[in-house]
Scaffold this motif. Structure first.
Motif, PDB file in Angstrom:
ATOM      1  N   VAL A   1       0.862  -1.184   0.000  1.00 21.85           N
ATOM      2  CA  VAL A   1       0.000   0.000   0.000  1.00 21.85           C
ATOM      3  C   VAL A   1       0.898   1.233   0.000  1.00 21.85           C
ATOM      4  N   TRP A   2       0.560   2.211  -0.815  1.00 23.17           N
ATOM      5  CA  TRP A   2       1.315   3.466  -0.867  1.00 23.17           C
ATOM      6  C   TRP A   2       0.308   4.610  -0.955  1.00 23.17           C
ATOM      7  N   ASN A   3       0.428   5.583  -0.084  1.00 24.26           N
ATOM      8  CA  ASN A   3      -0.513   6.715   0.001  1.00 24.26           C
ATOM      9  C   ASN A   3      -1.954   6.232   0.122  1.00 24.26           C
ATOM     10  N   GLY A   4      -2.144   5.160   0.889  1.00 20.55           N
ATOM     11  CA  GLY A   4      -3.482   4.663   1.160  1.00 20.55           C
ATOM     12  C   GLY A   4      -4.108   3.833   0.061  1.00 20.55           C
ATOM     13  N   LYS A   5      -3.353   3.522  -1.009  1.00 21.10           N
ATOM     14  CA  LYS A   5      -3.898   2.733  -2.119  1.00 21.10           C
ATOM     15  C   LYS A   5      -3.007   1.527  -2.389  1.00 21.10           C
ATOM     16  N   VAL A   6      -3.642   0.414  -2.703  1.00 19.40           N
ATOM     17  CA  VAL A   6      -2.903  -0.802  -3.048  1.00 19.40           C
ATOM     18  C   VAL A   6      -2.298  -0.610  -4.427  1.00 19.40           C
ATOM     19  N   LEU A   7      -0.988  -0.822  -4.530  1.00 21.51           N
ATOM     20  CA  LEU A   7      -0.313  -0.657  -5.816  1.00 21.51           C
ATOM     21  C   LEU A   7      -0.656  -1.806  -6.770  1.00 21.51           C
ATOM     22  N   ARG A   8      -0.504  -1.544  -8.067  1.00 27.28           N
ATOM     23  CA  ARG A   8      -0.829  -2.510  -9.107  1.00 27.28           C
ATOM     24  C   ARG A   8       0.467  -3.168  -9.595  1.00 27.28           C
ATOM     25  N   ARG A   9       0.449  -4.486  -9.668  1.00 25.24           N
ATOM     26  CA  ARG A   9       1.606  -5.251 -10.151  1.00 25.24           C
ATOM     27  C   ARG A   9       1.803  -4.975 -11.641  1.00 25.24           C
ATOM     28  N   HIS A  10       3.035  -4.699 -12.009  1.00 22.15           N
ATOM     29  CA  HIS A  10       3.360  -4.472 -13.414  1.00 22.15           C
ATOM     30  C   HIS A  10       3.859  -5.745 -14.070  1.00 22.15           C
ATOM     31  N   GLY A  11       4.739  -6.464 -13.381  1.00 20.29           N
ATOM     32  CA  GLY A  11       5.250  -7.717 -13.927  1.00 20.29           C
ATOM     33  C   GLY A  11       6.684  -7.662 -14.406  1.00 20.29           C
ATOM     34  N   ASP A  12       7.309  -6.493 -14.387  1.00 19.38           N
ATOM     35  CA  ASP A  12       8.706  -6.372 -14.817  1.00 19.38           C
ATOM     36  C   ASP A  12       9.599  -6.056 -13.620  1.00 19.38           C
ATOM     37  N   PHE A  13      10.829  -6.577 -13.670  1.00 18.84           N
ATOM     38  CA  PHE A  13      11.839  -6.218 -12.686  1.00 18.84           C
ATOM     39  C   PHE A  13      12.554  -4.962 -13.160  1.00 18.84           C
ATOM     40  N   PHE A  14      12.750  -4.015 -12.235  1.00 19.83           N
ATOM     41  CA  PHE A  14      13.490  -2.796 -12.528  1.00 19.83           C
ATOM     42  C   PHE A  14      14.539  -2.579 -11.452  1.00 19.83           C
ATOM     43  N   GLU A  15      15.602  -1.921 -11.842  1.00 21.81           N
ATOM     44  CA  GLU A  15      16.665  -1.565 -10.904  1.00 21.81           C
ATOM     45  C   GLU A  15      16.743  -0.048 -10.830  1.00 21.81           C
ATOM     46  N   ARG A  16      16.883   0.454  -9.622  1.00 20.51           N
ATOM     47  CA  ARG A  16      17.169   1.882  -9.428  1.00 20.51           C
ATOM     48  C   ARG A  16      18.642   1.962  -9.067  1.00 20.51           C
ATOM     49  N   THR A  17      19.419   2.672  -9.887  1.00 19.93           N
ATOM     50  CA  THR A  17      20.859   2.752  -9.669  1.00 19.93           C
ATOM     51  C   THR A  17      21.163   3.771  -8.578  1.00 19.93           C
ATOM     52  N   SER A  18      22.405   3.788  -8.136  1.00 14.91           N
ATOM     53  CA  SER A  18      22.818   4.728  -7.093  1.00 14.91           C
ATOM     54  C   SER A  18      22.724   6.179  -7.568  1.00 14.91           C
ATOM     55  N   LYS A  19      22.697   6.388  -8.895  1.00 13.86           N
ATOM     56  CA  LYS A  19      22.586   7.743  -9.446  1.00 13.86           C
ATOM     57  C   LYS A  19      21.135   8.119  -9.756  1.00 13.86           C
TER      58      LYS A  19
END
Length: 182
Positions: free
Chosen positions: A38-56
């Motif tokens: 849950v984020w901001n009171g709402k259940v998030l929706r699954r996308h199905g892809d893996f993503f990486e957030r880099t250090s930058k």
């Protein structure tokens, strides 16, 4: 955590233009919202892809969450494994490779779901060990000598989406349920 590097399955805000609200062959809630944060009171929706957030702060796509696994510390596509497994025996119609995390932790176990061309001819007790040996030999020769199939499960057909994609998440869940019950 927001602002930190990491990797995981992409989640989207639940209300977005163009997103489906019903599915023909599955439960919409189970596919997109079940067990999501849950984020901001709402259940998030699954996308199905893996993503990486880099250090930058950049994002890098890593493909479908269902289609990659980490076997012995090596990231591999299930499609690569399936291509090899499909060709080891003429009696195999199709396969689906999944990585299953052990209950007590550690590296994922490689499990291969098999659909036989003629399921009546299969003798389970003989075929299990025989197919595991065939799969291991082929994978170790053609892909990586460290890969090892831990289990083979037989199915009459593979679970698929309305667009005919194999639902590996469903297979993983079914295997884990069966593993806990035995």
């Amino acid at each position: 955590p927001q602002g930190s590097p990491g990797i995981g399955e992409l989640a989207l805000g639940p209300l977005m233009f163009g997103a489906s609200s019903t599915l023909l062959n599955a439960n919409h809630y189970d596919v997109y919202f079940k067990q999501m944060p849950v984020w901001n009171g709402k259940v998030l929706r699954r996308h199905g892809d893996f993503f990486e957030r880099t250090s930058k702060g950049y994002y890098r796509a890593h493909g479908r969450a269902d289609d990659t696994m980490n076997i012995g510390g090596i990231k591999v596509s299930s499609v690569e494994i399936e291509r090899i497994c499909n060709s080891v025996d003429d009696s195999i119609l199709e396969t689906a490779a999944i990585g299953v995390p052990p209950a007590d932790g550690g590296p994922e176990r490689l499990v291969v779901a098999v659909v036989m061309k003629d399921p009546e001819r299969k003798k389970k007790t003989e075929s299990d060990n025989h197919l595991v040996a065939l799969f291991n030999s082929a994978l170790q020769k053609k892909l990586n000598p460290l890969f090892k199939v831990s289990d083979v499960i037989y199915l009459p057909c593979l679970p698929r989406t309305a667009t005919n994609k194999v639902m590996r998440r469903v297979l993983r869940h079914q295997f884990l349920q069966g593993d806990q019950n035995s």
